[in-house]
Design a protein around this motif. Structure first.
Motif, short mmCIF file in Angstrom:
data_model
loop_
_atom_site.label_atom_id
_atom_site.label_comp_id
_atom_site.label_asym_id
_atom_site.label_seq_id
_atom_site.Cartn_x
_atom_site.Cartn_y
_atom_site.Cartn_z
N PRO A 13 0.89 -1.16 0.09
CA PRO A 13 0.11 0.00 0.16
C PRO A 13 0.74 1.30 -0.04
N GLY A 14 0.58 2.25 -0.89
CA GLY A 14 1.30 3.36 -0.88
C GLY A 14 2.67 3.16 -1.82
N GLY A 15 2.90 2.20 -2.27
CA GLY A 15 4.12 1.70 -3.30
C GLY A 15 5.24 1.37 -2.32
N GLU A 16 5.33 1.07 -1.06
CA GLU A 16 6.56 0.63 -0.28
C GLU A 16 6.87 -0.84 -0.60
N ALA A 17 7.57 -1.13 -0.36
CA ALA A 17 8.20 -2.69 -0.18
C ALA A 17 7.94 -3.40 0.92
N PRO A 18 7.26 -4.73 0.84
CA PRO A 18 7.24 -5.43 2.42
C PRO A 18 8.47 -5.50 2.92
N GLU A 19 8.52 -5.25 4.28
CA GLU A 19 9.64 -5.52 4.95
C GLU A 19 9.37 -6.37 6.39
N LEU A 20 10.16 -7.42 6.38
CA LEU A 20 9.95 -8.39 7.42
C LEU A 20 11.06 -8.28 8.55
N MET A 21 10.97 -8.01 9.72
CA MET A 21 11.98 -8.12 10.65
C MET A 21 11.68 -8.82 11.94
N GLY A 22 12.62 -9.24 12.47
CA GLY A 22 12.21 -10.08 13.67
C GLY A 22 13.48 -11.12 14.42
N GLU A 23 13.44 -11.29 15.42
CA GLU A 23 14.60 -11.98 16.12
C GLU A 23 14.19 -13.39 16.76
N SER A 24 12.72 -13.63 16.81
CA SER A 24 12.34 -14.96 17.38
C SER A 24 12.83 -16.21 16.52
N PRO A 25 13.02 -17.33 17.18
CA PRO A 25 13.44 -18.35 16.18
C PRO A 25 12.28 -18.86 15.25
N ALA A 26 11.12 -18.65 15.80
CA ALA A 26 10.11 -19.11 15.02
C ALA A 26 9.96 -17.95 13.78
N TRP A 27 9.95 -16.82 13.87
CA TRP A 27 10.10 -15.69 12.91
C TRP A 27 11.06 -15.96 11.88
N ILE A 28 12.49 -16.24 12.49
CA ILE A 28 13.64 -16.59 11.76
C ILE A 28 13.36 -17.75 10.64
N GLU A 29 12.66 -18.79 11.18
CA GLU A 29 12.16 -20.06 10.42
C GLU A 29 11.29 -19.93 9.11
N VAL A 30 10.50 -18.69 9.71
CA VAL A 30 9.23 -18.24 8.61
C VAL A 30 10.00 -17.58 7.52
N VAL A 31 11.02 -16.59 7.71
CA VAL A 31 11.67 -16.04 6.79
C VAL A 31 12.44 -16.89 5.97
N ARG A 32 13.02 -17.81 6.69
CA ARG A 32 13.94 -18.73 5.85
C ARG A 32 13.25 -19.68 4.93
N VAL A 33 12.16 -19.99 5.01
CA VAL A 33 11.24 -20.80 4.25
C VAL A 33 10.69 -20.23 3.11
N LEU A 34 10.60 -18.66 3.23
CA LEU A 34 9.63 -17.85 2.10
C LEU A 34 10.18 -18.31 0.62
N PRO A 35 11.17 -17.99 0.55
CA PRO A 35 11.88 -18.51 -1.13
C PRO A 35 11.45 -19.68 -1.45
N ARG A 36 11.56 -20.70 -0.60
CA ARG A 36 11.24 -22.17 -0.97
C ARG A 36 9.33 -22.17 -1.21
N ILE A 37 8.80 -21.66 -0.37
CA ILE A 37 7.46 -21.56 -0.63
C ILE A 37 7.12 -20.86 -1.84
N ALA A 38 7.50 -19.58 -2.07
CA ALA A 38 7.17 -18.77 -3.14
C ALA A 38 7.56 -19.59 -4.61
N ALA A 39 8.76 -20.20 -4.54
CA ALA A 39 9.10 -20.79 -5.71
C ALA A 39 8.24 -22.08 -6.05
N SER A 40 7.43 -22.71 -5.09
CA SER A 40 6.40 -23.89 -5.49
C SER A 40 5.34 -23.61 -6.50
N GLY A 41 5.07 -22.25 -6.46
CA GLY A 41 3.77 -22.01 -7.64
C GLY A 41 2.53 -22.47 -6.90
N LEU A 42 2.58 -23.24 -5.81
CA LEU A 42 1.37 -23.44 -5.09
C LEU A 42 0.64 -22.47 -4.28
#
Length: 76
Positions: A13-42
């Motif tokens: 919204p407003g033209g800005e890029a999404p930004e994801l920041m965090g420190e928790s182990p769960a959040w780090i895992e989410v950010v780590r798997v995003l490229p694999r999820i995105a590449a799946s095409g599902l």
């Protein structure tokens, strides 16, 4: 403690890029798997409590996916 940051390229919204920041182990895992999820095409269903960043995750997945050149529609 490790801090993870990812800055996307899809417009939010407003033209800005999404930004994801965090420190928790769960959040780090989410950010780590995003490229694999995105590449799946599902289709991806992102669930969570109000204010947990579901739309930011959806925008990040879209920005990394082969569909990034197409429009993004948020469904709430």
């Amino acid at each position: 403690m490790e801090r993870t940051r990812w800055e996307g390229t899809a417009s939010g919204p407003g033209g800005e890029a999404p930004e994801l920041m965090g420190e928790s182990p769960a959040w780090i895992e989410v950010v780590r798997v995003l490229p694999r999820i995105a590449a799946s095409g599902l289709p991806v269903l992102v669930i969570g409590e109000t204010g947990s960043g579901k739309e930011l995750i959806a925008r990040a997945v879209h920005a990394m996916s082969p569909r990034r050149g197409q429009g993004f529609v948020a469904h709430n």
